[in-house]
Design a protein around this motif. Structure first.
Motif, PDB file in Angstrom:
ATOM      1  N   PRO A 225     -13.115  -1.469   0.389  1.00  0.00           N
ATOM      2  CA  PRO A 225     -13.819  -2.573   0.597  1.00  0.00           C
ATOM      3  C   PRO A 225     -15.082  -2.342   1.335  1.00  0.00           C
ATOM      4  CG  PRO A 225     -11.997  -2.745   1.797  1.00  0.00           C
ATOM      5  CD  PRO A 225     -11.737  -1.446   0.849  1.00  0.00           C
TER       6      PRO A 225
ATOM      7  N   LYS B  33      -6.218  10.819  15.408  1.00  0.00           N
ATOM      8  CA  LYS B  33      -5.565  10.092  15.979  1.00  0.00           C
ATOM      9  C   LYS B  33      -6.022   9.312  17.507  1.00  0.00           C
ATOM     10  CE  LYS B  33      -0.789  10.750  15.536  1.00  0.00           C
ATOM     11  NZ  LYS B  33       0.572  11.544  15.949  1.00  0.00           N
TER      12      LYS B  33
ATOM     13  N   ALA C  59      -6.953   4.360  -2.809  1.00  0.00           N
ATOM     14  CA  ALA C  59      -8.029   3.951  -1.658  1.00  0.00           C
ATOM     15  C   ALA C  59      -7.541   3.129  -0.834  1.00  0.00           C
ATOM     16  CB  ALA C  59      -9.059   3.286  -2.344  1.00  0.00           C
TER      17      ALA C  59
ATOM     18  N   THR D  30       1.499  10.649  -1.599  1.00  0.00           N
ATOM     19  CA  THR D  30       2.004  10.080  -0.431  1.00  0.00           C
ATOM     20  C   THR D  30       2.376  11.203   0.297  1.00  0.00           C
ATOM     21  OG1 THR D  30       1.957   7.995  -1.457  1.00  0.00           O
ATOM     22  CG2 THR D  30       2.625   7.968   1.162  1.00  0.00           C
TER      23      THR D  30
ATOM     24  N   GLU E  23     -19.392  -3.425   2.475  1.00  0.00           N
ATOM     25  CA  GLU E  23     -20.268  -4.678   2.910  1.00  0.00           C
ATOM     26  C   GLU E  23     -20.749  -5.147   1.300  1.00  0.00           C
ATOM     27  OE1 GLU E  23     -20.843  -6.203   5.865  1.00  0.00           O
ATOM     28  OE2 GLU E  23     -22.358  -7.690   5.435  1.00  0.00           O
TER      29      GLU E  23
ATOM     30  N   TYR F  32      -7.384   8.654   8.872  1.00  0.00           N
ATOM     31  CA  TYR F  32      -6.160   8.855   9.258  1.00  0.00           C
ATOM     32  C   TYR F  32      -5.860  10.062   9.860  1.00  0.00           C
ATOM     33  CZ  TYR F  32      -4.903  11.855   5.329  1.00  0.00           C
ATOM     34  OH  TYR F  32      -4.979  13.046   4.387  1.00  0.00           O
TER      35      TYR F  32
ATOM     36  N   ARG G 298       2.064   2.167   7.452  1.00  0.00           N
ATOM     37  CA  ARG G 298       0.929   2.864   7.920  1.00  0.00           C
ATOM     38  C   ARG G 298       0.270   3.679   6.820  1.00  0.00           C
ATOM     39  NH1 ARG G 298       0.683   7.824   9.760  1.00  0.00           N
ATOM     40  NH2 ARG G 298       3.069   7.951  10.136  1.00  0.00           N
ATOM     41  N   THR G 299      -0.924   3.287   6.463  1.00  0.00           N
ATOM     42  CA  THR G 299      -1.677   3.842   5.259  1.00  0.00           C
ATOM     43  C   THR G 299      -2.136   4.970   5.640  1.00  0.00           C
ATOM     44  OG1 THR G 299      -3.734   2.573   5.901  1.00  0.00           O
ATOM     45  CG2 THR G 299      -2.315   1.690   4.176  1.00  0.00           C
ATOM     46  N   LEU G 300      -2.226   6.072   4.642  1.00  0.00           N
ATOM     47  CA  LEU G 300      -2.970   7.155   4.921  1.00  0.00           C
ATOM     48  C   LEU G 300      -4.431   7.113   4.489  1.00  0.00           C
ATOM     49  CD1 LEU G 300       0.249   9.178   3.636  1.00  0.00           C
ATOM     50  CD2 LEU G 300      -0.858   9.231   6.192  1.00  0.00           C
ATOM     51  N   ARG G 301      -4.475   7.337   3.273  1.00  0.00           N
ATOM     52  CA  ARG G 301      -5.849   7.063   2.603  1.00  0.00           C
ATOM     53  C   ARG G 301      -6.527   5.794   2.763  1.00  0.00           C
ATOM     54  NH1 ARG G 301      -9.322  10.451   0.340  1.00  0.00           N
ATOM     55  NH2 ARG G 301      -9.641   9.120  -1.083  1.00  0.00           N
ATOM     56  N   ALA G 302      -7.192   5.274   3.464  1.00  0.00           N
ATOM     57  CA  ALA G 302      -7.649   3.955   3.529  1.00  0.00           C
ATOM     58  C   ALA G 302      -8.822   3.759   4.462  1.00  0.00           C
ATOM     59  CB  ALA G 302      -6.612   3.021   3.781  1.00  0.00           C
ATOM     60  N   ARG G 303      -9.470   2.878   4.384  1.00  0.00           N
ATOM     61  CA  ARG G 303     -10.746   2.665   5.282  1.00  0.00           C
ATOM     62  C   ARG G 303     -10.278   2.607   6.758  1.00  0.00           C
ATOM     63  NH1 ARG G 303     -16.402   1.234   3.526  1.00  0.00           N
ATOM     64  NH2 ARG G 303     -16.539   2.879   1.775  1.00  0.00           N
TER      65      ARG G 303
ATOM     66  N   VAL H 146       0.889  -1.256  -0.015  1.00  0.00           N
ATOM     67  CA  VAL H 146       0.012  -0.145   0.229  1.00  0.00           C
ATOM     68  C   VAL H 146       1.043   1.279   0.273  1.00  0.00           C
ATOM     69  CG1 VAL H 146      -1.697  -0.995   0.995  1.00  0.00           C
ATOM     70  CG2 VAL H 146      -0.213  -0.065   2.427  1.00  0.00           C
ATOM     71  N   CYS H 147       0.258   2.406  -0.323  1.00  0.00           N
ATOM     72  CA  CYS H 147       0.896   3.445  -0.046  1.00  0.00           C
ATOM     73  C   CYS H 147       0.929   4.004   1.286  1.00  0.00           C
ATOM     74  CB  CYS H 147       0.296   4.685  -0.953  1.00  0.00           C
ATOM     75  SG  CYS H 147       0.273   4.500  -2.948  1.00  0.00           S
ATOM     76  N   GLY H 148       2.086   4.707   1.846  1.00  0.00           N
ATOM     77  CA  GLY H 148       2.193   4.874   3.120  1.00  0.00           C
ATOM     78  C   GLY H 148       3.544   5.336   3.687  1.00  0.00           C
TER      79      GLY H 148
ATOM     80  N   PHE I 227     -15.715   0.634   7.689  1.00  0.00           N
ATOM     81  CA  PHE I 227     -15.018  -0.405   7.794  1.00  0.00           C
ATOM     82  C   PHE I 227     -15.347  -1.411   6.549  1.00  0.00           C
ATOM     83  CE2 PHE I 227     -14.320  -4.877   9.669  1.00  0.00           C
ATOM     84  CZ  PHE I 227     -12.998  -5.089   9.655  1.00  0.00           C
ATOM     85  N   SER I 228     -14.464  -2.533   6.423  1.00  0.00           N
ATOM     86  CA  SER I 228     -14.645  -3.228   4.804  1.00  0.00           C
ATOM     87  C   SER I 228     -16.084  -3.896   5.092  1.00  0.00           C
ATOM     88  CB  SER I 228     -13.674  -3.927   4.598  1.00  0.00           C
ATOM     89  OG  SER I 228     -13.402  -4.976   5.563  1.00  0.00           O
ATOM     90  N   GLN I 229     -16.755  -4.268   6.457  1.00  0.00           N
ATOM     91  CA  GLN I 229     -17.739  -4.973   6.686  1.00  0.00           C
ATOM     92  C   GLN I 229     -18.781  -4.114   7.357  1.00  0.00           C
ATOM     93  OE1 GLN I 229     -17.184  -9.050   7.944  1.00  0.00           O
ATOM     94  NE2 GLN I 229     -15.229  -8.942   6.922  1.00  0.00           N
ATOM     95  N   ASP I 230     -19.918  -4.436   7.577  1.00  0.00           N
ATOM     96  CA  ASP I 230     -20.679  -3.711   8.542  1.00  0.00           C
ATOM     97  C   ASP I 230     -20.407  -4.156   9.952  1.00  0.00           C
ATOM     98  OD1 ASP I 230     -21.858  -2.249   6.685  1.00  0.00           O
ATOM     99  OD2 ASP I 230     -23.551  -3.880   6.258  1.00  0.00           O
TER     100      ASP I 230
END
Lengths: 322, 264
Positions: free
Chosen positions: B75, A188, B168, B255, B77, A185, A78-83, A64-66, A110-113
């Motif tokens: 990602p 904190k 993303a 970045t 649901e 991100y 450590r990712t910056l723009r991510a979920r 990932v970018c970070g 988050f990637s899920q509920d």
């Protein structure tokens, strides 16, 4: 620039550029990586590959970018723009999207509920007991779809889904305010995520998942003590008093509404500029806006954005000098 | 007498013109293409991140006059529970062409053959590099739209999608980059534009993983002798590597900027 499209004139553009450049000159850490960059490690010491890394031909490669972070042997990105990536104990703000059997499903970026079980939250009457079928039927009286809720991350289930809990009076439904969404991100993890701004009469919750709640201050009342027997009043009299009481409860004064909007706009400006969001910085921006005598809507304008950038550059340079 | 000669001269002239239109000259004797490039030259690249504010990741990618916008959601649901995969993420991709993207304004029906095929191609290419096993029971949506079409939309879409996915913060084992190459007037041409593309000659689209040095996409809709094909593919691969370098630069700059602005 992300988010708002700002129409800057030439001088404003130059000022913003200068402010942002001075920010970048302050930190000269060169630990940024992009996807598929190899991370320099000392192979002899042994390496633990953390999140955002993978191994390729004996090399550690970022996925990932970070920013590279090292803790003893552990190397991770450590990712910056991510979920949002949850951790147990995080305080989060979420929105109910479904009322399911014995549980609510929450959208928390988050990637899920996330799942909030009926059994892992305090009942409104404050009594500790087993949840019955009646409670299950009355779940909508506690939270409905689209309600905004504050809760804590309890744990991960085996299958990777997320469980929440709300076992205290400070958690629960949030009303009379605004929810803002920023990149996670920018928030904190701190000791304190609930803030009561007494000066403004406002509650501010900085959710770790990037959902921020700005709302009218609510006194946390312990419902256990509230079991006082009500005085027997004449019937019609009591009805009127209840009506007035209800009105008082739902009414938010204009001043507080304005404060909510002012704080929300301060956070919006910070989020567009990509500055980290902390209580100190928010309060500083509020002071700046009141000192300049700006209206609430003017806070989203180009000029104020540039002012905030300059102020932040100044603040950070003063921090490093010390 | 003199007049008659003049007429016959101009006649031959027009005749010649018509002939050259039939067998068009794509590379001039000076070795320049129709848009003034050398045969091995790419078009100008430009990329921008974070163009769609509500998306998790987004990018605009330009190769000369071809301009593509990509947005990634997720990602998140899975919307359709029956499609949920228990050990990895579901990836969906939708390719569309804007009505105004081509010279003549066309209303394009959604889900025609061409766009379904390209959606599939992009999905498969991206699936090869996304580490789907890290995000089980979730779904990633990739939307790409062509804003200006001038040949090589397939490659531009893949490049834009890579950028958007990286923006993303979705873990990928490598960047995917793509570029096309062709063979016209017995010359190898890199990065065909619309005119060269519609000449009917071979058009090889290659997608590679530059770090792993693997090919994830290879398409050609014509015949080519083996030895020429190898050269054309080599040329396209070189193009992909050039694109990869540019994409890395853009991501790195982005970045650094995000990290600096965030502060401590």
């Amino acid at each position: 620039m992300r988010g708002m499209e700002l129409s800057l004139n030439h001088t404003q553009k130059l000022r913003l550029q200068r402010a942002l450049e001075s920010l970048s000159s302050g930190s000269s850490s060169n630990a940024s990586v992009t996807v598929a960059d190899s991370i320099p490690v000392n192979q002899e010491d042994g390496v633990l590959k953390g999140h955002g890394t993978t191994e390729l031909d004996g090399e550690v490669v970022a996925t990932v970018c970070g920013v590279i972070e090292r803790v003893n042997k552990l190397v991770y990105v450590r990712t910056l723009r991510a979920r949002y990536k949850p951790e147990v104990g995080d305080i989060i703000v979420g929105r109910v999207i479904e009322v399911a059997p014995k549980r609510w499903r929450l959208e928390i970026n988050f990637s899920q509920d996330a799942v909030l079980m009926l059994s892992s939250m305090n009942l409104p009457d404050g009594i500790q007991r087993r949840r019955t079928a009646v409670d299950e039927l009355n779940m909508r009286s506690i939270f409905e779809e689209n309600d905004v809720i504050c809760a804590e991350v309890r744990d991960f289930m085996r299958d990777g889904s997320l469980q929440l809990q709300a076992r205290s009076q400070k958690y629960g439904k949030l009303e009379k305010g605004q929810m803002l969404t920023v990149s996670p991100y920018l928030v904190k993890r701190r000791k304190q995520h609930f803030h009561h701004l007494e000066k403004y009469g406002i509650d501010l919750i900085l959710g770790c998942n990037g959902f921020i709640w700005v709302g009218e201050h609510v006194e946390i009342k312990d419902s256990m003590i509230e079991d006082e027997p009500t005085k027997p009043d004449p019937k019609n009299n009591s009805q009127i008093s209840i009506g007035l009481e209800e009105e008082e409860q739902t009414y938010t004064s204009l001043e507080i509404r304005q404060n909510i909007c002012r704080i929300a706009n301060a956070i919006r400006v910070l989020s567009t500029l990509g500055f980290s969001i902390t209580l100190d910085v928010i309060l500083e921006i509020l002071d700046l806006s009141t000192k300049k005598g700006l209206d609430i809507h003017e806070m989203l304008g180009a000029e104020f954005c540039v002012l905030v950038a300059e102020k932040e550059a100044e603040r950070r340079s003063s921090l490093t000098r010390r | 007498m003199g007049e008659a000669l003049n007429i016959s001269l101009s006649l031959t002239h027009t005749h010649k013109h018509a002939q050259s239109f039939l067998t068009m000259e794509y590379v001039s004797p000076e070795g320049l293409r129709l848009d003034g490039r050398r045969p091995m030259e790419m078009r100008q690249l430009r990329a921008e991140l974070g163009v769609v504010s509500r998306a998790d990741g987004s990018a605009v990618f330009e190769m000369g006059n071809t301009k593509v916008i990509a947005a990634v959601y997720g990602p998140r649901e899975v919307q359709n529970r029956s499609q949920q995969i228990n050990d990895k993420a579901l990836i969906r991709c939708e390719y569309t062409m804007a009505n105004f993207s081509t010279g003549d304004r066309l209303r394009r029906p959604k889900g025609d053959r061409r766009s379904t095929e390209i959606s599939l191609v992009i999905r498969q290419t991206m699936e090869a590099c996304i580490m789907t096993h890290l995000m089980p029971r979730s779904q990633i949506d990739i939307f790409v739209q062509v804003l200006q079409a001038d040949g090589g939309t397939r490659s531009a879409c893949i490049n834009a999608a890579t950028l958007a996915l990286a923006d993303a913060g979705i873990p990928m084992c490598d960047l995917v980059t793509s570029c096309s190459a062709g063979y016209l007037n017995s010359t190898h041409l890199l990065d065909l534009n619309y005119v060269e593309d519609s000449a009917g000659g071979p058009d090889v689209t290659v997608g590679i993983l530059p770090k792993l040095d693997k090919v994830t996409l290879l398409q050609m809709d014509a015949k080519l002798p083996m030895d020429i094909f190898e050269n054309v593919m080599q040329l396209a691969t070189e193009g992909c590597k050039a694109v990869a370098n540019y994409i890395r630069e853009v991501l790195m700059e982005n970045t650094k900027q995000l990290e600096n602005r965030r502060g401590v």
